[in-house]
Design an enzyme around this catalytic site. Structure first.
Site, PDB file in Angstrom:
ATOM      1  N   MET A  35       0.831  -1.205   0.000  1.00 42.19           N
ATOM      2  CA  MET A  35       0.000   0.000   0.000  1.00 42.19           C
ATOM      3  C   MET A  35       0.863   1.252   0.000  1.00 42.19           C
ATOM      4  O   MET A  35       1.708   1.421   0.879  1.00 42.19           O
ATOM      5  CB  MET A  35      -0.923   0.012   1.221  1.00 42.19           C
ATOM      6  CG  MET A  35      -1.964  -1.088   1.235  1.00 42.19           C
ATOM      7  SD  MET A  35      -3.043  -0.970   2.699  1.00 42.19           S
ATOM      8  CE  MET A  35      -3.920   0.570   2.365  1.00 42.19           C
ATOM      9  N   GLY A  92      -1.885   5.670  -2.369  1.00 29.86           N
ATOM     10  CA  GLY A  92      -2.464   6.220  -3.584  1.00 29.86           C
ATOM     11  C   GLY A  92      -3.720   5.501  -4.030  1.00 29.86           C
ATOM     12  O   GLY A  92      -4.167   4.526  -3.413  1.00 29.86           O
ATOM     13  N   ASP A  99      -4.376   3.586  -6.717  1.00 31.12           N
ATOM     14  CA  ASP A  99      -4.319   2.239  -7.288  1.00 31.12           C
ATOM     15  C   ASP A  99      -4.254   1.151  -6.224  1.00 31.12           C
ATOM     16  O   ASP A  99      -5.019   0.184  -6.259  1.00 31.12           O
ATOM     17  CB  ASP A  99      -3.126   2.125  -8.245  1.00 31.12           C
ATOM     18  CG  ASP A  99      -3.293   2.987  -9.486  1.00 31.12           C
ATOM     19  OD1 ASP A  99      -4.446   3.207  -9.894  1.00 31.12           O
ATOM     20  OD2 ASP A  99      -2.278   3.430 -10.047  1.00 31.12           O
ATOM     21  N   CYS A 128      14.231  -2.557  -8.140  1.00 32.07           N
ATOM     22  CA  CYS A 128      13.500  -2.460  -6.882  1.00 32.07           C
ATOM     23  C   CYS A 128      12.374  -3.488  -6.801  1.00 32.07           C
ATOM     24  O   CYS A 128      12.178  -4.126  -5.770  1.00 32.07           O
ATOM     25  CB  CYS A 128      12.941  -1.051  -6.724  1.00 32.07           C
ATOM     26  SG  CYS A 128      12.004  -0.784  -5.205  1.00 32.07           S
ATOM     27  N   GLY A 156      -0.871  -2.776  -6.704  1.00 35.16           N
ATOM     28  CA  GLY A 156      -1.776  -2.038  -7.581  1.00 35.16           C
ATOM     29  C   GLY A 156      -1.221  -1.826  -8.975  1.00 35.16           C
ATOM     30  O   GLY A 156      -1.641  -0.891  -9.671  1.00 35.16           O
ATOM     31  N   CYS A 190      10.720   7.449  -7.397  1.00 36.76           N
ATOM     32  CA  CYS A 190      10.183   7.757  -6.066  1.00 36.76           C
ATOM     33  C   CYS A 190      11.176   8.442  -5.140  1.00 36.76           C
ATOM     34  O   CYS A 190      10.781   9.167  -4.234  1.00 36.76           O
ATOM     35  CB  CYS A 190       9.648   6.487  -5.414  1.00 36.76           C
ATOM     36  SG  CYS A 190      10.929   5.294  -4.929  1.00 36.76           S
TER      37      CYS A 190
END
EC number: 2.8.1.13
Length: 369
Positions: free
Chosen positions: A11, A14, A16, A103, A127, A200
């Site tokens: 999680m 966001g 999605d 990643c 997601g 990110c």
């Protein structure tokens, strides 16, 4: 509830991953949320004295509203040792890395599966917009149904171990349908929230990030030259890690016509410039090749090869290289700005059958093409 119906979902806070949680709930799964704290940025802490990143708070709030268990996992040290170090190392080699690919395989799924085992979950979920199918008792990663959001390109390194336990709840759904679904569920703020398209852990220009992580970088790479195809010096550049293949803007050199970065030589600290036509090629070498099913890559069947996320796959054929995990891709039409360090993902009918890392184009010299 037994482990066969327990799923651990990554999680991010966001839209999605939030939608994926609710869809899994509706499908009868016992959903447990996991938010990984990988890298802190100033924007993650909008309130004075805040100690938990905002995305983790939002994920936890969503979990509470829909009534699921939620955990926050602090993996910042490992993330820096693996993903960040690989990112900076690749630029020092003259490559342009794709950190999301590394990643997903070595980090996100590693921890998802590890925590799933600890929490007695048979499944993990995310997601991502991708799908999983089966062929000859093997799991195959497929493109997501929404061509605008398909994220299979970033997931090509996931192997049988990961795919066998993964669920992609959004694989058959379009982004617009997800927005409508979340809106109907009463989470208007998720729909309105702007989504980030950047890496990110980089809030702005990757060059500034490299300088932060490598304080001596400017001193170590300064003094190199722009050159042309004949090796003639055209002027000085700021250091080879600060450029990427295909770059035109920000060169800060006037040559009377648009010029592009066509090659980077980290050993000589030179950046070759050329016209747009010099970026085009019909062949490239890929290394560290992975086959989805052993022996599925061959030299007789046509494939489609995607060389960057936001570009269409190009029809091609394959040739074996000098080593088992090295292949030559022969494009049926021109490919532009083939970039060492980026992923080349091999598809057949929207199914990923393999992939590799784009190698230095100079390796083509040893093959008769």
């Amino acid at each position: 509830m037994d482990s066969d119906k327990r799923v651990l979902i990554g999680m991010s806070g966001g839209i999605d991953s939030s939608a994926a949680c609710m869809i899994l709930q509706e499908q009868g799964y016992e959903v447990i949320g996991l938010t990984m704290r990988m890298w802190d940025l100033p924007r993650h802490f909008p309130n004075e004295g805040q100690s938990i990143p905002q995305f983790a708070i939002e994920a936890k709030e969503l979990a509470e509203k829909i009534g699921i268990e939620h955990h926050i996992l602090d993996v910042r040290d490992d993330f820096k040792r693996t993903v960040i170090k690989s990112f900076t190392d690749e630029y020092l080699k003259g490559n342009t890395p794709n950190p999301c690919v590394l990643c997903n395989k070595q980090f996100k799924w590693h921890y998802l599966l590890q925590e799933a085992d600890r929490l007695n979950c048979q499944w993990v979920a995310t997601g991502h917009y991708a799908r999983i199918s089966r062929k000859n008792n093997h799991f195959i990663l497929n493109r997501g149904a929404d061509p605008k959001k398909d994220q299979s390109y970033f997931l090509w390194r996931l192997g049988q171990q990961e795919l066998a336990r993964t669920i992609f709840p959004l694989g058959d759904i379009t982004k617009e349908e997800i927005k409508q679904y979340v809106e109907k569920k009463g989470f208007h703020e998720k729909v309105e929230k702007k989504e980030s398209m950047e890496v990110c852990f980089i809030p702005g220009d990757y060059r500034d990030f490299l300088r932060e992580q490598l304080p001596d970088l400017d001193r170590e790479v300064t003094g190199g030259y722009f050159i042309d195809a004949a090796g003639r010096k055209l002027g000085q550049h700021k250091g080879f890690p600060f450029y990427t293949i295909g770059q035109r803007k920000g060169l800060e050199i006037a040559l009377g016509k648009p010029m592009f970065v066509t090659r980077i030589n980290p050993i000589k600290n030179t950046i070759r410039l050329g016209e747009r036509s010099e970026l085009l090629t019909r062949n490239m070498v890929i290394s560290d090749v992975i086959e989805t099913i052993p022996g599925i890559l061959n030299t007789s069947e046509p494939v489609d090869v995607q060389i960057r996320y936001r570009s269409a796959a190009i029809p091609a054929t394959l040739r074996k290289g000098e080593t088992p995990n090295e292949w030559i891709v022969c494009f049926q039409s021109d490919a532009s700005a083939v970039t060492p360090g980026q992923s080349a993902v091999i598809y057949q009918n929207d199914c990923i059958i393999g992939g590799g890392i784009i190698a230095d184009q100079r390796l083509l010299k040893k093959y008769a093409l």
